[in-house]
Design an enzyme around this catalytic site. Structure first.
Site, PDB file in Angstrom:
ATOM      1  N   ASP A   1       0.837  -1.195   0.000  1.00  9.75           N
ATOM      2  CA  ASP A   1       0.000   0.000   0.000  1.00  9.75           C
ATOM      3  C   ASP A   1       0.878   1.253   0.000  1.00  9.75           C
ATOM      4  O   ASP A   1       1.036   1.919   1.022  1.00  9.75           O
ATOM      5  CB  ASP A   1      -0.925  -0.006   1.224  1.00  9.75           C
ATOM      6  CG  ASP A   1      -2.060   0.997   1.103  1.00  9.75           C
ATOM      7  OD1 ASP A   1      -1.870   2.013   0.416  1.00  9.75           O
ATOM      8  OD2 ASP A   1      -3.133   0.765   1.688  1.00  9.75           O
TER       9      ASP A   1
ATOM     10  N   ASP B   1     -16.068 -10.991  -6.244  1.00  2.00           N
ATOM     11  CA  ASP B   1     -17.287 -10.501  -5.621  1.00  2.00           C
ATOM     12  C   ASP B   1     -17.753  -9.211  -6.293  1.00  2.00           C
ATOM     13  O   ASP B   1     -18.884  -8.790  -6.100  1.00  2.00           O
ATOM     14  CB  ASP B   1     -17.052 -10.247  -4.130  1.00  2.00           C
ATOM     15  CG  ASP B   1     -18.295  -9.727  -3.418  1.00  2.00           C
ATOM     16  OD1 ASP B   1     -19.334 -10.411  -3.488  1.00  2.00           O
ATOM     17  OD2 ASP B   1     -18.232  -8.630  -2.829  1.00  2.00           O
TER      18      ASP B   1
ATOM     19  N   TYR C   1     -21.350  -7.668   3.318  1.00  2.13           N
ATOM     20  CA  TYR C   1     -22.714  -7.742   3.834  1.00  2.13           C
ATOM     21  C   TYR C   1     -22.782  -8.615   5.078  1.00  2.13           C
ATOM     22  O   TYR C   1     -22.512  -9.809   5.028  1.00  2.13           O
ATOM     23  CB  TYR C   1     -23.654  -8.315   2.771  1.00  2.13           C
ATOM     24  CG  TYR C   1     -24.170  -7.307   1.773  1.00  2.13           C
ATOM     25  CD1 TYR C   1     -23.436  -6.165   1.472  1.00  2.13           C
ATOM     26  CD2 TYR C   1     -25.376  -7.496   1.127  1.00  2.13           C
ATOM     27  CE1 TYR C   1     -23.902  -5.245   0.561  1.00  2.13           C
ATOM     28  CE2 TYR C   1     -25.850  -6.575   0.205  1.00  2.13           C
ATOM     29  CZ  TYR C   1     -25.113  -5.449  -0.074  1.00  2.13           C
ATOM     30  OH  TYR C   1     -25.575  -4.540  -0.988  1.00  2.13           O
TER      31      TYR C   1
ATOM     32  N   ARG D   1     -13.352  -3.437  -5.641  1.00  3.26           N
ATOM     33  CA  ARG D   1     -14.206  -2.747  -6.596  1.00  3.26           C
ATOM     34  C   ARG D   1     -14.016  -3.367  -7.973  1.00  3.26           C
ATOM     35  O   ARG D   1     -12.907  -3.734  -8.353  1.00  3.26           O
ATOM     36  CB  ARG D   1     -13.881  -1.250  -6.659  1.00  3.26           C
ATOM     37  CG  ARG D   1     -14.372  -0.445  -5.465  1.00  3.26           C
ATOM     38  CD  ARG D   1     -15.888  -0.307  -5.472  1.00  3.26           C
ATOM     39  NE  ARG D   1     -16.384   0.574  -4.424  1.00  3.26           N
ATOM     40  CZ  ARG D   1     -16.795   0.177  -3.241  1.00  3.26           C
ATOM     41  NH1 ARG D   1     -16.721  -1.100  -2.908  1.00  3.26           N
ATOM     42  NH2 ARG D   1     -17.270   1.038  -2.365  1.00  3.26           N
TER      43      ARG D   1
ATOM     44  N   HIS E   1     -21.349  -8.888  -5.171  1.00  2.34           N
ATOM     45  CA  HIS E   1     -20.905  -7.723  -4.398  1.00  2.34           C
ATOM     46  C   HIS E   1     -21.501  -7.740  -2.992  1.00  2.34           C
ATOM     47  O   HIS E   1     -22.109  -6.770  -2.530  1.00  2.34           O
ATOM     48  CB  HIS E   1     -21.290  -6.423  -5.114  1.00  2.34           C
ATOM     49  CG  HIS E   1     -20.489  -5.239  -4.676  1.00  2.34           C
ATOM     50  ND1 HIS E   1     -20.282  -4.145  -5.475  1.00  2.34           N
ATOM     51  CD2 HIS E   1     -19.845  -4.959  -3.506  1.00  2.34           C
ATOM     52  CE1 HIS E   1     -19.554  -3.245  -4.837  1.00  2.34           C
ATOM     53  NE2 HIS E   1     -19.265  -3.732  -3.629  1.00  2.34           N
TER      54      HIS E   1
ATOM     55  N   GLU F   1     -20.774  -3.977 -13.375  1.00  2.00           N
ATOM     56  CA  GLU F   1     -21.808  -4.295 -12.394  1.00  2.00           C
ATOM     57  C   GLU F   1     -22.941  -3.269 -12.440  1.00  2.00           C
ATOM     58  O   GLU F   1     -22.663  -2.069 -12.537  1.00  2.00           O
ATOM     59  CB  GLU F   1     -21.121  -4.290 -11.026  1.00  2.00           C
ATOM     60  CG  GLU F   1     -21.923  -4.686  -9.846  1.00  2.00           C
ATOM     61  CD  GLU F   1     -21.088  -4.626  -8.574  1.00  2.00           C
ATOM     62  OE1 GLU F   1     -21.569  -4.027  -7.591  1.00  2.00           O
ATOM     63  OE2 GLU F   1     -19.965  -5.158  -8.555  1.00  2.00           O
TER      64      GLU F   1
ATOM     65  N   ALA G   1     -12.384  -8.533  -3.852  1.00  7.36           N
ATOM     66  CA  ALA G   1     -13.555  -8.158  -3.069  1.00  7.36           C
ATOM     67  C   ALA G   1     -13.505  -6.660  -2.786  1.00  7.36           C
ATOM     68  O   ALA G   1     -14.007  -6.196  -1.768  1.00  7.36           O
ATOM     69  CB  ALA G   1     -13.607  -8.950  -1.764  1.00  7.36           C
TER      70      ALA G   1
END
Length: 370
Positions: free
Chosen positions: A148, A232, A258, A208, A254, A237, A206
């Site tokens: 990162d 995901d 959740y 974007r 996506h 999309e 998972a």
């Protein structure tokens, strides 16, 4: 009285909105209604707001909050120029995403290399979600590499791995925002150039849709350089590429972030930010420390079946595959996201103690005994 217009699918919005507000709900599938007289707008990732969508912003609108950890569906520069205060729910679903990744990894390992260690896992993006993934990987004593560079620039206590170090990993998992501009663009971060000449056991996205170049991914999957992948999120999309999904080890609509707890977190965070902006009293949450006991008496005694009972990941996968030949798959993709009941995160689940003794992975995920 503050007048708030909110997406009707924001979880528990009517219970978590600050008390000194007038709440109106809208259906995002029908677009944004008239905002005249509205002080604050609360949305989700399905609602994109930019100059084309809102060329004329009513003078009374001063706050837009999104119940999501990212804001790539908002034109931040345009809205801020118009005097709009923006708020998100960054970090609300970090643990849920980490559990999705770890569950995927365990299911993949059980099927493809049950007696072999995972290898080295590269975590690309080490913000809230990526850090939660790293925490779980370390709980399982899995060797991981943290990549990162933007965080290294802003955080003197963090040192990023090099690009070469992360691309030398056996598995990659993505937890970065989608940026097409700036010093660190992430659109098609994993592309043909980075895939060429390398081999990966597994790629997980998972984060974007668009972070991974799906056409490059399927190309290197077909030639065997990428053994498996889990997606995901999707480039177009909700109109996902069925050929890409068909070959995925796991394909879901996506829903990595959740969970019951993540959805409550998201709504509460953005509602609390709304309250702070307007200097009004926030709502008091009533949803803490709720747990659920899961009866596994009729489940086959293997890790795959137990995980499938505790996490709906395989159910979502099967449901998404059922959409492949449907002309209305875009609408049904959204329905899968909105209509399925939310799972409980692992630390809010209890199973029989003897099962924890036989499957130590469950205890590492945070499940407790009863």
């Amino acid at each position: 009285m503050i007048h708030v217009l909110a997406d009707q699918n924001l979880y528990k919005i009517e219970e978590l909105i600050p008390p000194h507000t007038q709440l109106n709900l809208y259906d995002p599938s029908k677009g944004i209604p008239d905002l005249e007289g509205i002080d604050a707008l609360l949305i989700r990732t399905v609602t994109h707001i930019n100059e084309d969508v809102l060329p004329c912003i009513p003078p009374g609108l001063e706050f837009i909050g999104t119940g999501s950890s990212g804001t790539d569906h908002l034109d931040n520069e345009y809205l801020e120029q118009k005097g709009i205060t923006l708020a998100d729910a960054n970090g609300c679903n970090a643990r849920a995403v980490a559990e999705y990744v770890m569950t995927s990894l365990l299911l993949w390992k059980e099927e493809h290399q049950p007696e072999t260690p995972f290898g080295k896992i590269g975590v690309i993006g080490v913000g809230k979600a990526g850090s939660a993934v790293v925490e779980l990987l370390r709980e399982f004593k899995i060797d991981c590499v943290e990549y990162d560079p933007p965080r290294e620039n802003r955080d003197s206590n963090f040192t990023s791995a090099t690009l070469e170090e992360v691309l030398n990993c056996d598995i990659l998992t993505f937890h970065i925002p989608l940026n097409k501009k700036g010093d660190h663009p992430t659109f098609h971060w994993l592309n043909e150039q980075k895939l060429n000449g390398r081999e990966f056991k597994l790629i997980i996205n998972a984060a974007r849709g668009g972070v991974v170049d799906e056409l490059a991914l399927i190309k290197y999957f077909v030639d065997g350089s990428v053994e498996n992948y889990i997606l995901d999120v999707w480039e177009k999309e909700p109109d996902f590429n069925t050929n890409i999904a068909k070959h995925a080890f796991i394909a879901t609509p996506h829903i990595a972030g959740y969970s019951e707890q993540a959805k409550i977190n998201a709504t509460k965070i953005v509602c609390d930010k709304l309250a702070a902006h307007f200097d009004i009293e926030p709502a008091i949450s009533k949803y803490k420390n709720i747990s659920r006991t899961v009866d596994l008496a009729h489940i086959s005694y293997n890790l795959t079946d137990i995980l499938t009972r505790l996490h709906p990941i395989k159910g979502y996968d099967a449901a998404l595959r059922d959409l492949f030949d449907r002309p209305d798959k875009k609408v049904l993709f959204r329905s899968l996201r909105n209509e399925w009941p939310y799972r409980f995160e692992y630390s809010f689940l209890k199973v029989r103690k003897e099962i924890l003794l036989d499957f130590e992975q469950l205890k590492k995920l945070g499940i407790t005994g009863v």
